[in-house]
Design a protein around this motif. Structure first.
Motif, PDB file in Angstrom:
ATOM      1  N   ALA A  15       0.855  -1.159   0.005  1.00 41.83           N
ATOM      2  CA  ALA A  15      -0.051   0.122  -0.033  1.00 41.83           C
ATOM      3  C   ALA A  15       0.768   1.429   0.186  1.00 41.83           C
ATOM      4  O   ALA A  15       0.488   2.171  -0.534  1.00 41.83           O
ATOM      5  N   VAL A  16       1.971   1.441   0.882  1.00 37.00           N
ATOM      6  CA  VAL A  16       2.947   2.475   0.878  1.00 37.00           C
ATOM      7  C   VAL A  16       3.712   2.591  -0.600  1.00 37.00           C
ATOM      8  O   VAL A  16       3.858   3.917  -0.855  1.00 37.00           O
ATOM      9  N   ALA A  17       4.016   1.346  -1.160  1.00 32.30           N
ATOM     10  CA  ALA A  17       4.718   1.751  -2.269  1.00 32.30           C
ATOM     11  C   ALA A  17       3.803   2.106  -3.541  1.00 32.30           C
ATOM     12  O   ALA A  17       4.222   2.700  -4.376  1.00 32.30           O
ATOM     13  N   LEU A  18       2.458   1.479  -3.560  1.00 30.74           N
ATOM     14  CA  LEU A  18       1.681   2.108  -4.388  1.00 30.74           C
ATOM     15  C   LEU A  18       1.258   3.418  -4.213  1.00 30.74           C
ATOM     16  O   LEU A  18       1.065   4.353  -5.311  1.00 30.74           O
ATOM     17  N   GLY A  19       1.023   3.932  -3.144  1.00 30.14           N
ATOM     18  CA  GLY A  19       0.783   5.099  -2.706  1.00 30.14           C
ATOM     19  C   GLY A  19       1.884   6.161  -3.231  1.00 30.14           C
ATOM     20  O   GLY A  19       1.885   7.145  -3.699  1.00 30.14           O
ATOM     21  N   LEU A  20       3.298   5.651  -2.749  1.00 33.45           N
ATOM     22  CA  LEU A  20       4.141   6.403  -3.353  1.00 33.45           C
ATOM     23  C   LEU A  20       4.342   6.679  -4.862  1.00 33.45           C
ATOM     24  O   LEU A  20       4.466   7.702  -5.425  1.00 33.45           O
ATOM     25  N   GLY A  21       4.021   5.653  -5.597  1.00 32.31           N
ATOM     26  CA  GLY A  21       3.739   5.861  -7.283  1.00 32.31           C
ATOM     27  C   GLY A  21       2.667   6.662  -7.721  1.00 32.31           C
ATOM     28  O   GLY A  21       2.872   7.542  -8.507  1.00 32.31           O
ATOM     29  N   ALA A  22       1.535   6.536  -6.918  1.00 34.19           N
ATOM     30  CA  ALA A  22       0.320   7.162  -7.251  1.00 34.19           C
ATOM     31  C   ALA A  22       0.437   8.672  -7.184  1.00 34.19           C
ATOM     32  O   ALA A  22       0.335   9.689  -7.683  1.00 34.19           O
ATOM     33  N   GLY A  23       1.097   8.923  -5.629  1.00 36.42           N
ATOM     34  CA  GLY A  23       1.462  10.389  -5.354  1.00 36.42           C
ATOM     35  C   GLY A  23       2.364  11.090  -6.322  1.00 36.42           C
ATOM     36  O   GLY A  23       2.254  12.173  -6.488  1.00 36.42           O
ATOM     37  N   ARG A  24       3.496  10.138  -6.398  1.00 38.26           N
ATOM     38  CA  ARG A  24       4.491  10.620  -7.669  1.00 38.26           C
ATOM     39  C   ARG A  24       4.036  10.994  -8.813  1.00 38.26           C
ATOM     40  O   ARG A  24       4.391  12.359  -9.340  1.00 38.26           O
ATOM     41  N   LEU A  25       2.979  10.463  -9.334  1.00 38.69           N
ATOM     42  CA  LEU A  25       2.492  10.715 -10.596  1.00 38.69           C
ATOM     43  C   LEU A  25       1.443  11.640 -10.698  1.00 38.69           C
ATOM     44  O   LEU A  25       1.516  12.457 -11.533  1.00 38.69           O
ATOM     45  N   SER A  26       0.676  11.682  -9.844  1.00 38.34           N
ATOM     46  CA  SER A  26      -0.529  12.629  -9.562  1.00 38.34           C
ATOM     47  C   SER A  26      -0.195  14.094  -8.795  1.00 38.34           C
ATOM     48  O   SER A  26      -0.806  15.136  -9.168  1.00 38.34           O
ATOM     49  N   CYS A  76       1.241   8.051  -0.506  1.00 35.11           N
ATOM     50  CA  CYS A  76       0.714   9.265  -1.608  1.00 35.11           C
ATOM     51  C   CYS A  76       1.279  10.773  -1.131  1.00 35.11           C
ATOM     52  O   CYS A  76       1.738  11.370  -2.156  1.00 35.11           O
ATOM     53  N   LEU A  77       1.238  10.943  -0.091  1.00 39.37           N
ATOM     54  CA  LEU A  77       1.624  12.304   0.524  1.00 39.37           C
ATOM     55  C   LEU A  77       3.235  12.441   0.299  1.00 39.37           C
ATOM     56  O   LEU A  77       3.585  13.363  -0.262  1.00 39.37           O
ATOM     57  N   ALA A  78       3.825  11.395   0.472  1.00 45.10           N
ATOM     58  CA  ALA A  78       5.195  11.267   0.531  1.00 45.10           C
ATOM     59  C   ALA A  78       5.687  11.354  -0.848  1.00 45.10           C
ATOM     60  O   ALA A  78       6.563  12.058  -1.224  1.00 45.10           O
ATOM     61  N   GLY A  79       5.137  10.553  -1.738  1.00 46.87           N
ATOM     62  CA  GLY A  79       5.195  10.558  -3.256  1.00 46.87           C
ATOM     63  C   GLY A  79       5.136  11.921  -3.727  1.00 46.87           C
ATOM     64  O   GLY A  79       5.803  12.197  -4.531  1.00 46.87           O
ATOM     65  N   ALA A  80       3.918  12.504  -3.417  1.00 46.44           N
ATOM     66  CA  ALA A  80       3.704  13.956  -4.122  1.00 46.44           C
ATOM     67  C   ALA A  80       4.588  14.759  -3.640  1.00 46.44           C
ATOM     68  O   ALA A  80       5.230  15.785  -4.479  1.00 46.44           O
ATOM     69  N   LEU A  81       5.328  14.805  -2.282  1.00 47.44           N
ATOM     70  CA  LEU A  81       6.113  15.920  -1.974  1.00 47.44           C
ATOM     71  C   LEU A  81       7.337  15.533  -2.695  1.00 47.44           C
ATOM     72  O   LEU A  81       8.210  16.322  -2.905  1.00 47.44           O
ATOM     73  N   VAL A  82       7.773  14.246  -2.748  1.00 48.40           N
ATOM     74  CA  VAL A  82       9.176  13.818  -3.670  1.00 48.40           C
ATOM     75  C   VAL A  82       9.020  14.438  -4.969  1.00 48.40           C
ATOM     76  O   VAL A  82      10.006  14.884  -5.677  1.00 48.40           O
ATOM     77  N   GLY A  83       7.806  14.180  -5.548  1.00 50.94           N
ATOM     78  CA  GLY A  83       7.560  14.722  -6.924  1.00 50.94           C
ATOM     79  C   GLY A  83       7.709  16.157  -7.116  1.00 50.94           C
ATOM     80  O   GLY A  83       8.273  16.715  -8.089  1.00 50.94           O
ATOM     81  N   ARG A  84       7.173  17.107  -5.898  1.00 52.22           N
ATOM     82  CA  ARG A  84       7.229  18.302  -6.048  1.00 52.22           C
ATOM     83  C   ARG A  84       8.917  18.844  -6.018  1.00 52.22           C
ATOM     84  O   ARG A  84       9.024  19.670  -6.547  1.00 52.22           O
ATOM     85  N   ILE A  85       9.494  18.091  -5.030  1.00 52.08           N
ATOM     86  CA  ILE A  85      10.840  18.756  -4.763  1.00 52.08           C
ATOM     87  C   ILE A  85      11.646  18.090  -6.151  1.00 52.08           C
ATOM     88  O   ILE A  85      12.591  19.128  -6.248  1.00 52.08           O
ATOM     89  N   SER A  86      11.328  17.161  -6.649  1.00 56.87           N
ATOM     90  CA  SER A  86      12.314  16.576  -7.800  1.00 56.87           C
ATOM     91  C   SER A  86      11.810  17.628  -9.091  1.00 56.87           C
ATOM     92  O   SER A  86      12.776  17.801  -9.948  1.00 56.87           O
TER      93      SER A  86
END
Length: 97
Positions: A15-26, A76-86
């Motif tokens: 769930a965390v891994a899927l959330g990371l991917g979904a958050g990074r993309l969205s 999702c939150l962690a992935g979105a923050l990583v996406g924003r930073i990158s």
């Protein structure tokens, strides 16, 4: 809940891994409606899981969802923050002196 955690840790990791991917993309949501609805959903699931109103196999599903939905949302939150930073453009280096 601890027993569920010991048996469901692969699902939680997924769930965390899927959330990371979904958050990074969205990315992060633009409005406050979606986070409010998800917060209510987590509260309802936790309330149903802790009160024990759903017995048997369906109760196991509710308790599993109560554990996995917050893990997914945290991913999702962690992935979105990583996406924003990158996606930030680096500032140009100072030239001269």
């Amino acid at each position: 809940m601890i027993l569920l955690l010991t048996f469901l840790w692969p699902g939680l990791a997924g769930a965390v891994a899927l959330g990371l991917g979904a958050g990074r993309l969205s990315g992060l949501p633009r409005g406050a409606v979606a986070p409010a609805i998800l917060t209510v959903a987590v509260a309802v699931l936790w309330g149903a899981a802790l009160s024990g109103v759903v017995p048997g196999r369906a109760g196991l599903w509710v308790e599993s969802a109560a554990l996995m939905l917050p893990a997914y949302l945290a991913g999702c939150l962690a992935g979105a923050l990583v996406g924003r930073i990158s996606r930030r453009k680096p500032e140009p280096a100072a030239v001269g002196g």
